[in-house]
Design a protein around this motif. Structure first.
Motif, short mmCIF file in Angstrom:
data_model
loop_
_atom_site.label_atom_id
_atom_site.label_comp_id
_atom_site.label_asym_id
_atom_site.label_seq_id
_atom_site.Cartn_x
_atom_site.Cartn_y
_atom_site.Cartn_z
N LYS A 42 3.49 14.46 -16.49
CA LYS A 42 3.10 15.69 -17.19
C LYS A 42 2.04 15.37 -18.22
CE LYS A 42 7.28 15.31 -20.02
NZ LYS A 42 7.56 13.97 -19.57
N VAL A 43 1.39 16.41 -18.72
CA VAL A 43 0.32 16.24 -19.71
C VAL A 43 0.89 15.56 -20.95
CG1 VAL A 43 -1.30 17.47 -21.19
CG2 VAL A 43 -0.95 18.23 -18.85
N GLY A 44 0.17 14.55 -21.45
CA GLY A 44 0.61 13.83 -22.64
C GLY A 44 1.27 12.49 -22.33
N ASP A 45 1.63 12.25 -21.07
CA ASP A 45 2.24 10.97 -20.70
C ASP A 45 1.23 9.84 -20.82
OD1 ASP A 45 4.65 12.13 -20.15
OD2 ASP A 45 4.49 12.02 -17.97
N ILE A 46 1.74 8.65 -21.15
CA ILE A 46 0.92 7.44 -21.23
C ILE A 46 1.25 6.59 -20.01
CG2 ILE A 46 0.34 5.39 -22.60
CD1 ILE A 46 -0.31 8.01 -24.04
N ILE A 47 0.23 6.28 -19.21
CA ILE A 47 0.42 5.49 -18.00
C ILE A 47 -0.26 4.14 -18.19
CG2 ILE A 47 -0.05 5.33 -15.52
CD1 ILE A 47 -0.14 8.38 -15.44
N GLU A 48 0.46 3.05 -17.87
CA GLU A 48 -0.10 1.70 -17.92
C GLU A 48 -0.07 1.12 -16.52
OE1 GLU A 48 0.60 -1.37 -21.03
OE2 GLU A 48 1.92 0.18 -21.84
N ILE A 49 -1.20 0.59 -16.07
CA ILE A 49 -1.30 -0.02 -14.74
C ILE A 49 -1.79 -1.45 -14.92
CG2 ILE A 49 -2.22 0.21 -12.42
CD1 ILE A 49 -3.12 3.06 -13.31
N GLN A 50 -1.10 -2.40 -14.26
CA GLN A 50 -1.52 -3.79 -14.33
C GLN A 50 -2.27 -4.15 -13.05
OE1 GLN A 50 2.25 -5.68 -14.89
NE2 GLN A 50 2.20 -5.44 -17.11
N PHE A 51 -3.56 -4.47 -13.21
CA PHE A 51 -4.40 -4.94 -12.11
C PHE A 51 -4.62 -6.43 -12.32
CE2 PHE A 51 -5.90 -0.48 -12.61
CZ PHE A 51 -5.64 -0.03 -11.33
N GLY A 52 -3.77 -7.27 -11.76
CA GLY A 52 -3.90 -8.71 -11.95
C GLY A 52 -3.76 -9.06 -13.43
N THR A 53 -4.84 -9.59 -14.03
CA THR A 53 -4.78 -9.97 -15.44
C THR A 53 -5.19 -8.82 -16.36
OG1 THR A 53 -7.05 -10.78 -15.32
CG2 THR A 53 -5.30 -12.38 -14.93
N LYS A 57 -4.67 1.36 -19.67
CA LYS A 57 -3.76 2.29 -20.33
C LYS A 57 -4.48 3.62 -20.50
CE LYS A 57 -0.59 2.26 -24.26
NZ LYS A 57 -0.16 1.50 -25.44
N VAL A 58 -3.88 4.69 -19.97
CA VAL A 58 -4.52 6.01 -20.03
C VAL A 58 -3.51 7.06 -20.48
CG1 VAL A 58 -6.21 5.49 -18.23
CG2 VAL A 58 -4.05 6.56 -17.61
N GLU A 59 -4.04 8.15 -21.03
CA GLU A 59 -3.22 9.31 -21.39
C GLU A 59 -3.59 10.46 -20.46
OE1 GLU A 59 -2.46 12.47 -25.05
OE2 GLU A 59 -3.66 10.67 -25.40
N VAL A 60 -2.57 11.14 -19.92
CA VAL A 60 -2.80 12.25 -19.00
C VAL A 60 -3.24 13.47 -19.81
CG1 VAL A 60 -1.74 13.77 -17.29
CG2 VAL A 60 -1.04 11.38 -17.42
N LEU A 61 -4.42 14.02 -19.48
CA LEU A 61 -4.95 15.20 -20.17
C LEU A 61 -4.78 16.48 -19.36
CD1 LEU A 61 -8.31 13.78 -21.56
CD2 LEU A 61 -6.13 14.00 -22.75
N ASP A 62 -4.80 16.36 -18.04
CA ASP A 62 -4.73 17.54 -17.18
C ASP A 62 -4.14 17.12 -15.84
OD1 ASP A 62 -5.03 20.10 -16.25
OD2 ASP A 62 -7.20 20.00 -16.00
N ALA A 72 -12.93 13.94 -11.83
CA ALA A 72 -11.69 13.15 -11.86
C ALA A 72 -11.48 12.49 -13.23
CB ALA A 72 -11.71 12.10 -10.78
N GLY A 73 -12.54 12.11 -13.91
CA GLY A 73 -12.43 11.48 -15.22
C GLY A 73 -11.91 12.41 -16.30
N ASP A 74 -11.94 13.72 -16.06
CA ASP A 74 -11.45 14.69 -17.03
C ASP A 74 -9.93 14.78 -17.05
OD1 ASP A 74 -14.12 15.23 -17.48
OD2 ASP A 74 -14.14 17.03 -16.22
N LEU A 75 -9.26 14.17 -16.07
CA LEU A 75 -7.80 14.25 -15.97
C LEU A 75 -7.09 13.29 -16.91
CD1 LEU A 75 -7.30 14.54 -12.11
CD2 LEU A 75 -7.46 16.37 -13.79
N PHE A 76 -7.83 12.28 -17.43
CA PHE A 76 -7.20 11.27 -18.29
C PHE A 76 -8.22 10.74 -19.28
CE2 PHE A 76 -9.01 9.08 -14.68
CZ PHE A 76 -9.65 8.00 -15.26
N LYS A 77 -7.72 10.06 -20.31
CA LYS A 77 -8.61 9.32 -21.21
C LYS A 77 -8.07 7.93 -21.43
CE LYS A 77 -6.81 10.51 -25.77
NZ LYS A 77 -6.99 11.19 -27.01
N TYR A 78 -8.99 6.97 -21.51
CA TYR A 78 -8.59 5.56 -21.71
C TYR A 78 -8.14 5.36 -23.15
CZ TYR A 78 -10.72 4.39 -17.23
OH TYR A 78 -11.02 4.33 -15.90
N LEU A 79 -7.11 4.55 -23.32
CA LEU A 79 -6.61 4.24 -24.66
C LEU A 79 -6.91 2.78 -25.00
CD1 LEU A 79 -3.14 5.98 -24.45
CD2 LEU A 79 -5.22 6.85 -25.49
#
Length: 79
Positions: A42-53, A57-62, A72-79
């Motif tokens: 949902k909007v406001g969630d913080i998602i962390e993805i590990q790509f190797g090393t 970390k992004v926040e869901v905006l839409d 597609a870049g409008d759906l999240f922002k990098y933290l």
């Protein structure tokens, strides 16, 4: 929206099957909790993805079912 679908639609991960595999391997967390592919995002969630090393970390905006590549870049922002 399911986590694996959001990762694909936002183009953080290119294919839904790859997003599903990353979730199954425990490399994706939502709000600090390791998440399965079926977790509802949902909007406001913080998602962390590990790509190797590297960790992304992004926040869901839409949330949208489909997006164009340049929007597609409008759906999240990098933290």
């Amino acid at each position: 929206m399911r986590l694996d679908k959001f990762l694909k639609v936002s183009r953080l991960i290119k294919r839904r099957t790859v997003a599903n595999e990353a979730c199954d391997a425990g490399r994706v967390s939502v709000n600090g909790q390791v998440a399965k592919a079926s977790v509802k995002v949902k909007v406001g969630d913080i998602i962390e993805i590990q790509f190797g090393t590297k960790t992304v970390k992004v926040e869901v905006l839409d949330i949208r079912d489909t997006t164009k590549k340049d929007e597609a870049g409008d759906l999240f922002k990098y933290l």
